[in-house]
Design an enzyme around this catalytic site. Structure first.
Site, short mmCIF file in Angstrom:
data_model
loop_
_atom_site.label_atom_id
_atom_site.label_comp_id
_atom_site.label_asym_id
_atom_site.label_seq_id
_atom_site.Cartn_x
_atom_site.Cartn_y
_atom_site.Cartn_z
N ARG A 73 -4.35 3.62 -4.92
CA ARG A 73 -3.35 2.72 -4.32
C ARG A 73 -3.14 1.45 -5.13
NH1 ARG A 73 -2.65 4.61 0.97
NH2 ARG A 73 -0.67 3.57 0.87
N ARG A 124 1.01 -2.77 -2.93
CA ARG A 124 -0.02 -3.42 -2.12
C ARG A 124 -0.54 -4.74 -2.67
NH1 ARG A 124 -4.20 0.72 0.67
NH2 ARG A 124 -2.88 1.14 2.45
N ARG A 129 9.50 -5.12 -4.05
CA ARG A 129 9.63 -4.51 -2.72
C ARG A 129 10.68 -5.26 -1.88
NH1 ARG A 129 9.91 -2.88 1.90
NH2 ARG A 129 8.24 -2.20 3.28
N ASP A 166 4.73 8.59 -2.12
CA ASP A 166 3.84 8.72 -0.97
C ASP A 166 3.58 10.18 -0.69
OD1 ASP A 166 2.80 6.64 1.21
OD2 ASP A 166 3.08 8.59 2.16
N TYR A 188 -0.48 14.94 9.70
CA TYR A 188 0.65 14.03 9.94
C TYR A 188 1.78 14.73 10.68
CZ TYR A 188 -1.11 10.01 7.40
OH TYR A 188 -1.85 8.92 7.03
O1 CP3 Z 1 -1.84 4.83 -5.58
C1 CP3 Z 1 -0.73 4.29 -5.50
O2 CP3 Z 1 -0.57 3.09 -5.32
C2 CP3 Z 1 0.48 5.18 -5.62
C3 CP3 Z 1 1.33 5.20 -4.46
C4 CP3 Z 1 0.80 5.74 -3.14
C5 CP3 Z 1 1.30 5.26 -1.89
N1 CP3 Z 1 0.77 6.05 -0.92
C6 CP3 Z 1 2.25 4.15 -1.73
C7 CP3 Z 1 2.37 3.47 -0.44
C8 CP3 Z 1 -0.12 6.76 -2.87
C9 CP3 Z 1 -1.00 7.56 -3.83
C10 CP3 Z 1 -0.12 6.96 -1.46
C11 CP3 Z 1 -0.92 8.00 -0.81
C12 CP3 Z 1 -1.00 8.03 0.66
N2 CP3 Z 1 -0.04 7.71 1.58
C13 CP3 Z 1 -2.12 8.53 1.36
C14 CP3 Z 1 -3.38 9.10 0.71
C15 CP3 Z 1 -4.31 8.05 0.26
C16 CP3 Z 1 -5.05 7.36 1.36
O3 CP3 Z 1 -4.86 6.15 1.49
O4 CP3 Z 1 -5.84 8.02 2.06
C17 CP3 Z 1 -1.84 8.43 2.73
C18 CP3 Z 1 -2.76 8.81 3.87
C19 CP3 Z 1 -0.51 7.91 2.86
C20 CP3 Z 1 0.26 7.67 4.10
C21 CP3 Z 1 0.70 6.27 4.24
N3 CP3 Z 1 1.66 5.64 3.45
C22 CP3 Z 1 0.25 5.31 5.20
C23 CP3 Z 1 -0.81 5.57 6.24
C24 CP3 Z 1 0.96 4.11 4.96
C25 CP3 Z 1 0.95 2.84 5.76
C26 CP3 Z 1 -0.18 1.95 5.55
C27 CP3 Z 1 -0.58 1.73 4.12
O5 CP3 Z 1 -1.47 2.49 3.70
O6 CP3 Z 1 -0.05 0.85 3.43
C28 CP3 Z 1 1.79 4.33 3.83
C29 CP3 Z 1 2.69 3.33 3.21
C30 CP3 Z 1 2.59 3.08 1.77
N4 CP3 Z 1 2.41 4.05 0.82
C31 CP3 Z 1 2.69 1.81 1.12
C32 CP3 Z 1 2.57 2.04 -0.26
C33 CP3 Z 1 2.63 1.04 -1.37
C34 CP3 Z 1 2.95 0.48 1.83
C35 CP3 Z 1 4.40 0.40 2.23
C36 CP3 Z 1 5.08 -0.90 1.98
O7 CP3 Z 1 5.05 -1.46 0.87
O8 CP3 Z 1 5.74 -1.26 2.93
#
Ligand code: CP3
Length: 350
Positions: free
Chosen positions: A31, A35, A44, A81, A159
């Site tokens: 991630r 973030r 963003r 994602d 999910y």
């Molecule tokens: O590694 C990286 O930064 C690449 C991008 C990436 C995102 N999501 C961007 C994202 C990756 C590899 C993921 C994987 C992901 N997404 C997983 C597996 C990894 C893990 O954490 O277990 C899961 C379970 C998700 C589902 C998901 N996406 C959730 C639960 C959420 C909300 C809360 C959070 O984790 O931030 C997201 C949103 C998300 N995915 C954001 C980003 C940068 C935040 C959204 C924003 O900027 O508003």
């Protein structure tokens, strides 16, 4: 030419993933794209929501490259994602600000599964990811390898049946007892789609693929063996052309099974010791991980101490990372201290 042969892999990260003894452990953070960086937040803010951002390839490429420029990590991971796959299969989601994903409709019946598209047709709808990979690859210009990824089938099923995150995952877990055939048919559709999706990612430039099984630790071992591992196997077998990493969070109990998968790297969370993982995987895999992301809230001295202890415990055949994704409010100085400590620790001093 065998892409897994060390001679054809000039980059530290790919050499380590292939099991070569490297001068130091490569380092990246799960991630890392999005973030934590102020540059990410600025980018963003140009979009009304997360999905609009993810679907704009130029912006996704920029978010992918930011941590390479700003943190000096040894690999980039494509900004996307895991939930783009259920969406491409026909199950729409929303990313609710400060809360996380929500699926307005969930999968409950045989009919629900029958209406989902899958395979090549579903993967075709993820063109924006392939485009982002191509742009990123071009702009990285060989500086570091590019990681493609997907959610593991069990996590995606979770999910699709829960409609979002959950404290218990009781809807998803219940299905495995009450309607195992239904669960298998959904897992197969997800798997078919994921295979095409990842093949297309490789064609667009992904150098290594990581499977995120974020909810692996919710399953009893027998169910993980029956409902998760066979689908991970299908995916790994279908993609012999690149190295693969399987990160099954919480699934320390499944490490022996995961060691049999045709993947090169196993990701570890912070609940697993390197010693335990090395024994369970019989030394057959490169290990990735596994510092507690919360260590990065500490001062530099503590981070250095914890990171060196981690490097020593792994000893070699290791890709340094956290045990899960970096938390959004992690101080940037903590992230930098982690990356710098790994980069300055050669094996012999570590
Ligand atoms: O590694 C990286 O930064 C690449 C991008 C990436 C995102 N999501 C961007 C994202 C990756 C590899 C993921 C994987 C992901 N997404 C997983 C597996 C990894 C893990 O954490 O277990 C899961 C379970 C998700 C589902 C998901 N996406 C959730 C639960 C959420 C909300 C809360 C959070 O984790 O931030 C997201 C949103 C998300 N995915 C954001 C980003 C940068 C935040 C959204 C924003 O900027 O508003």
């Amino acid at each position: 030419m065998n892409p897994l042969h060390p001679k054809s892999l000039p980059h530290l990260f790919l050499r380590a993933a292939a099991g070569e003894a490297t001068e130091r452990a490569p380092v990246w953070l799960m991630r890392q794209a999005g973030r934590i960086l102020p540059q990410y937040r600025a980018l963003r803010s140009r979009f009304p929501d997360f999905k609009a951002f993810v679907k704009t390839p130029e912006a996704a490429a920029e978010a992918t490259i930011q941590p390479v420029d700003e943190l000096g990590v040894d690999a980039a991971i494509i900004f996307s994602d895991i939930l783009v796959v259920p969406e491409a299969m026909g199950l729409d989601y929303e990313m609710v600000e400060a809360k996380g994903p929500r699926f307005p409709k969930i999968i409950e019946t045989r009919h629900d599964i029958a209406t989902l598209s899958s395979g090549a047709a579903a993967a075709e709808r993820l063109d924006y990811v392939y485009e982002a990979l191509k742009i990123t690859k071009r702009e990285l210009n060989g500086r570091v390898p590019l990681i493609g990824f997907a959610g593991a089938p069990w996590t995606i099923l979770a999910y699709m049946t829960e409609g979002g995150g959950s404290k218990t995952f009781s809807k998803a877990r219940r299905m495995l007892y009450t309607e195992p055939e239904l669960a298998h048919s959904l897992l197969q559709k997800i798997t078919d789609t994921t295979i095409y999706y990842l093949k297309n990612q490789v064609a667009a430039g992904a150098d290594l693929l990581q499977l995120f099984d974020s909810w692996a630790g919710e399953l009893p071992p027998a169910h993980y063996r029956a409902f998760a591992v066979p689908y991970l196997r299908q995916i790994c077998e279908a993609l012999p052309e690149v190295p693969k990493t399987v990160f099954a969070k919480g699934a320390w109990f499944a490490l022996e099974d995961l060691a049999d998968l045709p993947c090169q790297v196993i990701g570890l969370d912070w609940n697993t010791t390197p010693e335990f993982a090395q024994i369970a995987t019989r030394g057959s895999k490169v290990l990735q991980g596994n510092l507690d992301p919360c260590a990065l809230y500490a001062g530099t001295k503590t981070i250095e101490k914890e990171t060196i202890a981690m490097l020593r415990a792994f000893g070699g055949r290791h890709i340094a990372n956290l045990g899960h994704g970096v938390y959004p409010d992690t101080p940037l100085d903590g992230v930098r201290a982690f990356v710098e400590t790994v980069k300055s620790a050669a094996w012999r001093t570590a």
